[in-house]
Design a protein around this motif. Structure first.
Motif, PDB file in Angstrom:
ATOM      1  N   LEU A 101    -112.737  13.108 -44.318  1.00 48.18           N
ATOM      2  CA  LEU A 101    -114.106  13.628 -44.446  1.00 48.18           C
ATOM      3  C   LEU A 101    -114.814  13.588 -43.090  1.00 48.18           C
ATOM      4  O   LEU A 101    -115.569  14.497 -42.744  1.00 48.18           O
ATOM      5  CB  LEU A 101    -114.908  12.801 -45.461  1.00 48.18           C
ATOM      6  CG  LEU A 101    -114.382  12.795 -46.895  1.00 48.18           C
ATOM      7  CD1 LEU A 101    -115.332  12.006 -47.788  1.00 48.18           C
ATOM      8  CD2 LEU A 101    -114.219  14.214 -47.436  1.00 48.18           C
ATOM      9  N   PHE A 137    -111.377  18.267 -46.298  1.00 42.71           N
ATOM     10  CA  PHE A 137    -111.484  17.743 -47.653  1.00 42.71           C
ATOM     11  C   PHE A 137    -110.112  17.786 -48.316  1.00 42.71           C
ATOM     12  O   PHE A 137    -109.572  18.876 -48.565  1.00 42.71           O
ATOM     13  CB  PHE A 137    -112.487  18.570 -48.465  1.00 42.71           C
ATOM     14  CG  PHE A 137    -112.663  18.049 -49.854  1.00 42.71           C
ATOM     15  CD1 PHE A 137    -113.305  16.840 -50.079  1.00 42.71           C
ATOM     16  CD2 PHE A 137    -112.162  18.746 -50.943  1.00 42.71           C
ATOM     17  CE1 PHE A 137    -113.445  16.330 -51.366  1.00 42.71           C
ATOM     18  CE2 PHE A 137    -112.297  18.246 -52.233  1.00 42.71           C
ATOM     19  CZ  PHE A 137    -112.941  17.032 -52.433  1.00 42.71           C
ATOM     20  N   HIS A 178    -116.083  20.617 -56.060  1.00 42.38           N
ATOM     21  CA  HIS A 178    -116.528  20.002 -54.802  1.00 42.38           C
ATOM     22  C   HIS A 178    -116.931  21.007 -53.726  1.00 42.38           C
ATOM     23  O   HIS A 178    -117.982  20.861 -53.094  1.00 42.38           O
ATOM     24  CB  HIS A 178    -115.387  19.166 -54.183  1.00 42.38           C
ATOM     25  CG  HIS A 178    -115.237  17.796 -54.759  1.00 42.38           C
ATOM     26  ND1 HIS A 178    -116.006  16.731 -54.368  1.00 42.38           N
ATOM     27  CD2 HIS A 178    -114.379  17.306 -55.691  1.00 42.38           C
ATOM     28  CE1 HIS A 178    -115.636  15.640 -55.026  1.00 42.38           C
ATOM     29  NE2 HIS A 178    -114.650  15.965 -55.848  1.00 42.38           N
ATOM     30  N   HIS A 192    -119.883  21.875 -50.083  1.00 49.69           N
ATOM     31  CA  HIS A 192    -119.599  21.654 -48.656  1.00 49.69           C
ATOM     32  C   HIS A 192    -120.186  22.748 -47.778  1.00 49.69           C
ATOM     33  O   HIS A 192    -120.080  22.695 -46.560  1.00 49.69           O
ATOM     34  CB  HIS A 192    -118.079  21.552 -48.421  1.00 49.69           C
ATOM     35  CG  HIS A 192    -117.447  20.465 -49.217  1.00 49.69           C
ATOM     36  ND1 HIS A 192    -116.094  20.292 -49.296  1.00 49.69           N
ATOM     37  CD2 HIS A 192    -117.990  19.491 -49.994  1.00 49.69           C
ATOM     38  CE1 HIS A 192    -115.830  19.264 -50.082  1.00 49.69           C
ATOM     39  NE2 HIS A 192    -116.963  18.762 -50.522  1.00 49.69           N
ATOM     40  N   LEU A 242    -121.021  13.588 -46.239  1.00 47.80           N
ATOM     41  CA  LEU A 242    -119.590  13.256 -46.377  1.00 47.80           C
ATOM     42  C   LEU A 242    -119.050  12.668 -45.079  1.00 47.80           C
ATOM     43  O   LEU A 242    -118.254  11.714 -45.088  1.00 47.80           O
ATOM     44  CB  LEU A 242    -118.782  14.496 -46.770  1.00 47.80           C
ATOM     45  CG  LEU A 242    -119.070  15.090 -48.147  1.00 47.80           C
ATOM     46  CD1 LEU A 242    -118.143  16.275 -48.407  1.00 47.80           C
ATOM     47  CD2 LEU A 242    -118.912  14.061 -49.258  1.00 47.80           C
TER      48      LEU A 242
END
Ligand code: FE2
Length: 303
Positions: free
Chosen positions: A111, A116, A143, A147, A156
């Motif tokens: 991260l 990821f 997820h 991002h 993150l």
């Protein structure tokens, strides 16, 4: 793979390509796109089409904008490379295919590099509702749209900083057992914080309380339950509570925590790190999640 051979599939629990990579000790892999079977693509399509209306109702606005920005296909498993071409210019993040569980430090360190770890298998078509392990629908649809949001992406990265801080502040402890005990507590606290935010977090918003946690955003049933059910307790996030709260994974969450914004969440990870440095994560309440020997080893080997 030759186009004349039938794809053997990348189904959770039955994905020969992934199992062989794991047996060879390869954690980071490439997505062998031709391996997805017709049923795998059908499973993605069914999951996506079923949950889409609930996203519009219960997901936070950043997630919905992220979905548009990434242009995830509704009718087939996405190519990671397609997703990354759109994602990387926005926040520098990339989805990186993995063959299985990534031990604690390596996960957080990924991260920090804005990578990821992404599962590439997909759940079987007849097990749409509950799967204890992540699959590509959880990782890519749950997820990755988050991002695209800068403050969330930076949050993150801060988790990765925290993992490095954990290594640093325990490196002077020469007693192996005590160092392991201290790390176990810190990892447990970090995992709980991650669980109640990145995986199951709620946020206040213009449309009321919405979900930003990917465990909620990838679950058709739990997404609605988390927002609407009277059986769920919802409280503003408090550090002392979250780091000591047992995280149960085998049923809908009875307790969820709310943040005000992603800037708020970012500042809370800073607070987590300060608590760690002050020794306040060194003796948290016992209970789930379990911290494996592999997790501890990954921190002991961390740089
Ligand atoms: Fe997750």
């Amino acid at each position: 793979m030759s186009g004349t051979l039938a794809a053997s599939g990348l189904t959770t629990g039955h994905a020969p390509f992934v199992e062989e990579a794991r047996n060879r000790g390869e954690l980071y892999i490439t997505q062998p796109y031709g391996e997805y079977s017709k049923e795998n693509h059908e499973a993605w399509k069914a999951l996506y089409q079923r949950i889409r209306p609930r996203w519009e109702r219960y997901a936070n606005n950043h997630f919905l904008r992220g979905l548009d920005a990434l242009g995830l296909p509704p009718d087939r498993v996405p190519h990671l490379s397609e997703v990354n071409r759109r994602l990387q210019p926005l926040t520098g993040f990339q989805a990186k295919a993995v063959s299985g569980y990534v031990p604690g430090f390596l996960f957080f360190d990924c991260l920090r590099r804005r990578e990821f770890p992404t599962t590439i298998t997909i759940r079987p078509h007849d097990r749409m509702d509950y799967l204890p392990e992540p699959d590509i629908f959880h990782d890519l649809a749950g997820h990755v749209p988050m991002h695209t949001e800068k403050a969330f992406a930076d949050t993150l990265v801060r988790f990765g900083d925290c993992a490095h801080t954990a290594v640093e502040i325990t490196s002077y402890i020469h007693d192996r057992q005590e160092r392991g005990r201290r790390l176990t507590n810190i990892i447990k606290a970090m995992s709980r914080f991650f669980w109640f935010t990145v995986e199951f977090g709620l946020m206040r918003g213009a449309r009321g309380t919405c979900a930003y946690g990917s465990g909620l955003l990838s679950s058709y049933g739990e997404l609605e339950h988390a927002i609407e059910s009277e059986e769920v307790q919802r409280y503003p996030l408090q550090m002392e509570w979250v780091i000591n709260q047992v995280a149960e994974i085998d049923h809908y969450q009875p307790l969820l925590f709310i943040v005000d914004s992603f800037d708020h969440l970012f500042s809370l990870v800073g607070e987590l790190e300060r608590w760690m440095k002050a020794g306040r994560l060194s003796n948290v309440a016992p209970g789930e999640p379990a911290v494996s020997e592999g997790d501890i080893e990954s921190f002991l080997a961390g740089r």
